[in-house]
Design a protein around this motif. Sequence first.
Motif, PDB file in Angstrom:
ATOM      1  N   ILE A 125      27.271  38.661  63.196  1.00 23.72           N
ATOM      2  CA  ILE A 125      28.443  38.140  62.495  1.00 23.72           C
ATOM      3  C   ILE A 125      27.998  37.150  61.416  1.00 23.72           C
ATOM      4  O   ILE A 125      27.444  36.095  61.735  1.00 23.72           O
ATOM      5  CB  ILE A 125      29.403  37.416  63.471  1.00 23.72           C
ATOM      6  CG1 ILE A 125      29.873  38.369  64.559  1.00 23.72           C
ATOM      7  CG2 ILE A 125      30.588  36.819  62.717  1.00 23.72           C
ATOM      8  CD1 ILE A 125      30.676  37.693  65.653  1.00 23.72           C
ATOM      9  N   PRO A 126      28.247  37.471  60.140  1.00 22.98           N
ATOM     10  CA  PRO A 126      27.965  36.468  59.102  1.00 22.98           C
ATOM     11  C   PRO A 126      29.041  35.379  59.147  1.00 22.98           C
ATOM     12  O   PRO A 126      30.199  35.658  59.448  1.00 22.98           O
ATOM     13  CB  PRO A 126      28.047  37.266  57.796  1.00 22.98           C
ATOM     14  CG  PRO A 126      28.901  38.438  58.109  1.00 22.98           C
ATOM     15  CD  PRO A 126      28.733  38.728  59.575  1.00 22.98           C
ATOM     16  N   ILE A 127      28.640  34.158  58.889  1.00 25.24           N
ATOM     17  CA  ILE A 127      29.569  33.029  58.875  1.00 25.24           C
ATOM     18  C   ILE A 127      29.512  32.417  57.484  1.00 25.24           C
ATOM     19  O   ILE A 127      28.443  31.999  57.031  1.00 25.24           O
ATOM     20  CB  ILE A 127      29.188  31.971  59.932  1.00 25.24           C
ATOM     21  CG1 ILE A 127      29.219  32.579  61.332  1.00 25.24           C
ATOM     22  CG2 ILE A 127      30.104  30.761  59.838  1.00 25.24           C
ATOM     23  CD1 ILE A 127      28.686  31.661  62.418  1.00 25.24           C
ATOM     24  N   ASP A 128      30.649  32.372  56.813  1.00 25.83           N
ATOM     25  CA  ASP A 128      30.725  31.736  55.500  1.00 25.83           C
ATOM     26  C   ASP A 128      31.517  30.441  55.655  1.00 25.83           C
ATOM     27  O   ASP A 128      32.568  30.414  56.304  1.00 25.83           O
ATOM     28  CB  ASP A 128      31.398  32.653  54.484  1.00 25.83           C
ATOM     29  CG  ASP A 128      30.594  33.919  54.218  1.00 25.83           C
ATOM     30  OD1 ASP A 128      29.376  33.914  54.468  1.00 25.83           O
ATOM     31  OD2 ASP A 128      31.184  34.909  53.749  1.00 25.83           O
ATOM     32  N   VAL A 129      30.997  29.354  55.076  1.00 31.96           N
ATOM     33  CA  VAL A 129      31.607  28.036  55.214  1.00 31.96           C
ATOM     34  C   VAL A 129      31.856  27.473  53.825  1.00 31.96           C
ATOM     35  O   VAL A 129      30.952  27.481  52.977  1.00 31.96           O
ATOM     36  CB  VAL A 129      30.682  27.082  56.006  1.00 31.96           C
ATOM     37  CG1 VAL A 129      31.348  25.721  56.185  1.00 31.96           C
ATOM     38  CG2 VAL A 129      30.301  27.680  57.351  1.00 31.96           C
ATOM     39  N   PHE A 130      33.081  26.970  53.608  1.00 31.10           N
ATOM     40  CA  PHE A 130      33.461  26.439  52.299  1.00 31.10           C
ATOM     41  C   PHE A 130      34.023  25.037  52.462  1.00 31.10           C
ATOM     42  O   PHE A 130      34.809  24.768  53.366  1.00 31.10           O
ATOM     43  CB  PHE A 130      34.512  27.345  51.648  1.00 31.10           C
ATOM     44  CG  PHE A 130      34.071  28.779  51.586  1.00 31.10           C
ATOM     45  CD1 PHE A 130      33.190  29.210  50.617  1.00 31.10           C
ATOM     46  CD2 PHE A 130      34.515  29.698  52.522  1.00 31.10           C
ATOM     47  CE1 PHE A 130      32.757  30.527  50.566  1.00 31.10           C
ATOM     48  CE2 PHE A 130      34.092  31.016  52.485  1.00 31.10           C
ATOM     49  CZ  PHE A 130      33.218  31.430  51.506  1.00 31.10           C
ATOM     50  N   PHE A 131      33.599  24.148  51.574  1.00 33.76           N
ATOM     51  CA  PHE A 131      34.082  22.761  51.569  1.00 33.76           C
ATOM     52  C   PHE A 131      34.343  22.386  50.124  1.00 33.76           C
ATOM     53  O   PHE A 131      33.545  22.711  49.248  1.00 33.76           O
ATOM     54  CB  PHE A 131      33.010  21.830  52.168  1.00 33.76           C
ATOM     55  CG  PHE A 131      33.277  20.366  51.964  1.00 33.76           C
ATOM     56  CD1 PHE A 131      34.136  19.678  52.806  1.00 33.76           C
ATOM     57  CD2 PHE A 131      32.668  19.670  50.927  1.00 33.76           C
ATOM     58  CE1 PHE A 131      34.384  18.319  52.616  1.00 33.76           C
ATOM     59  CE2 PHE A 131      32.901  18.313  50.738  1.00 33.76           C
ATOM     60  CZ  PHE A 131      33.759  17.640  51.585  1.00 33.76           C
ATOM     61  N   GLN A 132      35.479  21.748  49.876  1.00 29.86           N
ATOM     62  CA  GLN A 132      35.701  21.195  48.542  1.00 29.86           C
ATOM     63  C   GLN A 132      36.546  19.947  48.655  1.00 29.86           C
ATOM     64  O   GLN A 132      37.238  19.736  49.647  1.00 29.86           O
ATOM     65  CB  GLN A 132      36.289  22.201  47.568  1.00 29.86           C
ATOM     66  CG  GLN A 132      37.729  22.549  47.701  1.00 29.86           C
ATOM     67  CD  GLN A 132      38.144  23.576  46.646  1.00 29.86           C
ATOM     68  OE1 GLN A 132      37.415  24.502  46.349  1.00 29.86           O
ATOM     69  NE2 GLN A 132      39.320  23.409  46.096  1.00 29.86           N
ATOM     70  N   THR A 133      36.471  19.128  47.618  1.00 38.30           N
ATOM     71  CA  THR A 133      37.102  17.817  47.663  1.00 38.30           C
ATOM     72  C   THR A 133      38.589  17.844  47.357  1.00 38.30           C
ATOM     73  O   THR A 133      39.267  16.845  47.563  1.00 38.30           O
ATOM     74  CB  THR A 133      36.410  16.857  46.680  1.00 38.30           C
ATOM     75  OG1 THR A 133      36.458  17.423  45.362  1.00 38.30           O
ATOM     76  CG2 THR A 133      34.976  16.595  47.100  1.00 38.30           C
ATOM     77  N   GLY A 134      39.096  18.937  46.862  1.00 37.61           N
ATOM     78  CA  GLY A 134      40.515  19.053  46.521  1.00 37.61           C
ATOM     79  C   GLY A 134      40.680  20.159  45.502  1.00 37.61           C
ATOM     80  O   GLY A 134      39.728  20.891  45.205  1.00 37.61           O
ATOM     81  N   PRO A 135      41.871  20.277  44.935  1.00 39.05           N
ATOM     82  CA  PRO A 135      42.064  21.322  43.926  1.00 39.05           C
ATOM     83  C   PRO A 135      41.189  21.063  42.701  1.00 39.05           C
ATOM     84  O   PRO A 135      40.949  19.920  42.324  1.00 39.05           O
ATOM     85  CB  PRO A 135      43.544  21.235  43.568  1.00 39.05           C
ATOM     86  CG  PRO A 135      44.149  20.191  44.427  1.00 39.05           C
ATOM     87  CD  PRO A 135      43.066  19.501  45.188  1.00 39.05           C
ATOM     88  N   ALA A 136      40.759  22.142  42.098  1.00 39.64           N
ATOM     89  CA  ALA A 136      39.975  22.021  40.863  1.00 39.64           C
ATOM     90  C   ALA A 136      40.872  21.476  39.757  1.00 39.64           C
ATOM     91  O   ALA A 136      42.052  21.817  39.692  1.00 39.64           O
ATOM     92  CB  ALA A 136      39.417  23.378  40.467  1.00 39.64           C
ATOM     93  N   PRO A 137      40.317  20.621  38.906  1.00 44.63           N
ATOM     94  CA  PRO A 137      41.114  20.102  37.790  1.00 44.63           C
ATOM     95  C   PRO A 137      41.608  21.237  36.893  1.00 44.63           C
ATOM     96  O   PRO A 137      40.910  22.224  36.680  1.00 44.63           O
ATOM     97  CB  PRO A 137      40.130  19.201  37.034  1.00 44.63           C
ATOM     98  CG  PRO A 137      39.089  18.848  38.034  1.00 44.63           C
ATOM     99  CD  PRO A 137      38.980  20.034  38.935  1.00 44.63           C
ATOM    100  N   GLU A 138      42.810  21.073  36.404  1.00 45.35           N
ATOM    101  CA  GLU A 138      43.401  22.070  35.518  1.00 45.35           C
ATOM    102  C   GLU A 138      42.647  22.146  34.201  1.00 45.35           C
ATOM    103  O   GLU A 138      42.182  21.130  33.677  1.00 45.35           O
ATOM    104  CB  GLU A 138      44.866  21.699  35.238  1.00 45.35           C
ATOM    105  CG  GLU A 138      45.811  22.844  35.481  1.00 45.35           C
ATOM    106  CD  GLU A 138      47.241  22.446  35.267  1.00 45.35           C
ATOM    107  OE1 GLU A 138      47.759  22.706  34.177  1.00 45.35           O
ATOM    108  OE2 GLU A 138      47.811  21.854  36.211  1.00 45.35           O
ATOM    109  N   GLY A 139      42.512  23.355  33.699  1.00 45.99           N
ATOM    110  CA  GLY A 139      41.917  23.536  32.375  1.00 45.99           C
ATOM    111  C   GLY A 139      40.401  23.619  32.362  1.00 45.99           C
ATOM    112  O   GLY A 139      39.801  23.729  31.302  1.00 45.99           O
ATOM    113  N   VAL A 140      39.761  23.546  33.533  1.00 45.34           N
ATOM    114  CA  VAL A 140      38.303  23.628  33.602  1.00 45.34           C
ATOM    115  C   VAL A 140      37.934  25.028  34.090  1.00 45.34           C
ATOM    116  O   VAL A 140      38.473  25.502  35.094  1.00 45.34           O
ATOM    117  CB  VAL A 140      37.717  22.569  34.561  1.00 45.34           C
ATOM    118  CG1 VAL A 140      36.214  22.721  34.680  1.00 45.34           C
ATOM    119  CG2 VAL A 140      38.071  21.182  34.090  1.00 45.34           C
TER     120      VAL A 140
END
Length: 154
Positions: A125-140
């Motif tokens: 079973i592959p395990i993919d893990v994602f972490f981010q600090t919040g929504p990406a800024p608009e327009g980037v």
Amino acid sequence: MPKTDTAGLTQLGQTTAVPTSPEDAQLERVPYGHEGTQAVVRFTAPEFTSLCPMTGQPDFAHLVIDYIPGKWLVESKSLKLFLFSFRNHGAFHEDCTIHIGKRLVELLDPEWLRIGGYWYPRGGIPIDVFFQTGPAPEGVWIPDQGVATYRGRG
């Protein structure tokens, strides 16, 4: 074009021993030099390794780290040594991926950061893990991380 201030760096341009653990690894930063300009910085580590904390067997991942700098950039040699320090470190996939993301956030205080940990199969079973600090800024423009779901990654 501003010159990058490398004052205070202890690893760049030096022979540096590989840290024995992530806790011992020293992440370093340099001034961004384009403060106020939103740009995405990407690091890709397709051969990341750590150890299973239960079996001691090696685990392998393809990491993709994207961030929008505030005042700081991570110095790439220190990041490479930090990532390499996981080679003999026993931790679950989730712990490794999130720990890396949080250490970078603590060091850089970026405008935005995400990390994708695309782990090769353990027990089929592959395990993919994602972490981010919040929504990406608009327009980037933030490109797709470019790692396909598991079909014999490589």
